[in-house]
Design a protein around this motif. Structure first.
Motif, PDB file in Angstrom:
ATOM      1  N   SER A 157       0.718  -1.171   0.019  1.00  0.00           N
ATOM      2  CA  SER A 157       0.059  -0.159  -0.047  1.00  0.00           C
ATOM      3  C   SER A 157       0.885   1.237  -0.061  1.00  0.00           C
ATOM      4  O   SER A 157       1.996   0.873   0.274  1.00  0.00           O
ATOM      5  N   GLN A 158       0.335   2.271  -0.243  1.00  0.00           N
ATOM      6  CA  GLN A 158       0.707   3.581  -0.170  1.00  0.00           C
ATOM      7  C   GLN A 158       0.013   4.429   0.925  1.00  0.00           C
ATOM      8  O   GLN A 158      -0.926   4.439   1.068  1.00  0.00           O
ATOM      9  N   ASN A 198      -4.492   5.226   3.118  1.00  0.00           N
ATOM     10  CA  ASN A 198      -3.372   4.144   2.905  1.00  0.00           C
ATOM     11  C   ASN A 198      -4.065   3.165   1.970  1.00  0.00           C
ATOM     12  O   ASN A 198      -4.522   2.031   2.332  1.00  0.00           O
ATOM     13  N   PRO A 199      -4.304   3.508   0.681  1.00  0.00           N
ATOM     14  CA  PRO A 199      -5.107   2.456  -0.400  1.00  0.00           C
ATOM     15  C   PRO A 199      -3.835   1.561  -0.999  1.00  0.00           C
ATOM     16  O   PRO A 199      -2.671   1.739  -0.594  1.00  0.00           O
ATOM     17  N   SER A 200      -4.394   0.716  -1.603  1.00  0.00           N
ATOM     18  CA  SER A 200      -3.451  -0.218  -2.215  1.00  0.00           C
ATOM     19  C   SER A 200      -2.822   0.506  -3.544  1.00  0.00           C
ATOM     20  O   SER A 200      -3.244   1.523  -3.823  1.00  0.00           O
ATOM     21  N   ASN A 201      -1.899  -0.264  -3.813  1.00  0.00           N
ATOM     22  CA  ASN A 201      -0.973   0.310  -4.818  1.00  0.00           C
ATOM     23  C   ASN A 201      -1.791   0.564  -6.182  1.00  0.00           C
ATOM     24  O   ASN A 201      -1.741   1.839  -6.644  1.00  0.00           O
ATOM     25  N   SER A 256      -4.048   3.534  -5.631  1.00  0.00           N
ATOM     26  CA  SER A 256      -3.106   4.733  -5.455  1.00  0.00           C
ATOM     27  C   SER A 256      -2.816   5.392  -6.903  1.00  0.00           C
ATOM     28  O   SER A 256      -2.808   6.315  -7.047  1.00  0.00           O
ATOM     29  N   ASP A 266       6.677   5.048  -1.179  1.00  0.00           N
ATOM     30  CA  ASP A 266       5.406   4.631  -0.877  1.00  0.00           C
ATOM     31  C   ASP A 266       4.604   5.949   0.041  1.00  0.00           C
ATOM     32  O   ASP A 266       3.666   5.306   0.612  1.00  0.00           O
TER      33      ASP A 266
END
Length: 146
Positions: free
Chosen positions: A2-3, A14-17, A20, A46
């Motif tokens: 995540s980022q 704090n979403p998944s890649n 994001s 990240d």
């Protein structure tokens, strides 16, 4: 993986890649459409730092542009992104003047939807205009971890 989208030491999202990456591409698209920076810095290690002043300006410009259109396709393409930005603005403590934005637009309407059946449509009025966006932002908040 995540980022992180951070405002100082506070994480707003704090979403998944994948989410994001898509969001960052939409940010770039709307920066180009509005002709102003969003306040989102580069994603490094990240983490993305958000400049609150630039982000506040971006949020208001985005909402003002949204308020000036009644084009069904433009609204459909943009409302998910705008609701996401509204939620991030709320988490960042950015005050949105919904009452002012809900008034009839000060500048001319843009990209007005014209229908052969009903003629030219107009944007929704006042609270009707903003309530849908605010409700969608609240709904997304359940799925946007900080």
């Amino acid at each position: 993986m995540s980022q992180y989208f951070d405002l100082g030491d506070k994480t707003l999202w704090n979403p998944s890649n994948g989410a994001s990456r898509m969001f960052q591409r939409q940010v770039a698209l709307f920066e180009g459409e509005l002709g102003i920076p969003s306040g989102f810095g580069p994603m490094e290690n990240d983490e993305c730092q958000i400049d609150p002043a630039a982000f506040g300006t971006f949020v208001h410009a985005l909402l003002e542009g949204h308020r000036r259109t009644s084009h069904a396709i433009l609204l459909a393409l943009s409302e998910g992104f705008i609701a996401t930005v509204v939620l991030l603005a709320l988490r960042a403590g950015i005050q949105v003047d919904w009452a002012r934005l809900g008034n009839a637009p000060d500048s001319p309407l843009t990209d007005v939807q014209v229908s052969a059946v009903t003629g030219m449509s107009a944007p929704a009025e006042g609270d009707d205009w903003s309530e849908g966006l605010r409700e969608r932002a609240r709904e997304l908040g359940r799925f946007m971890p900080c």
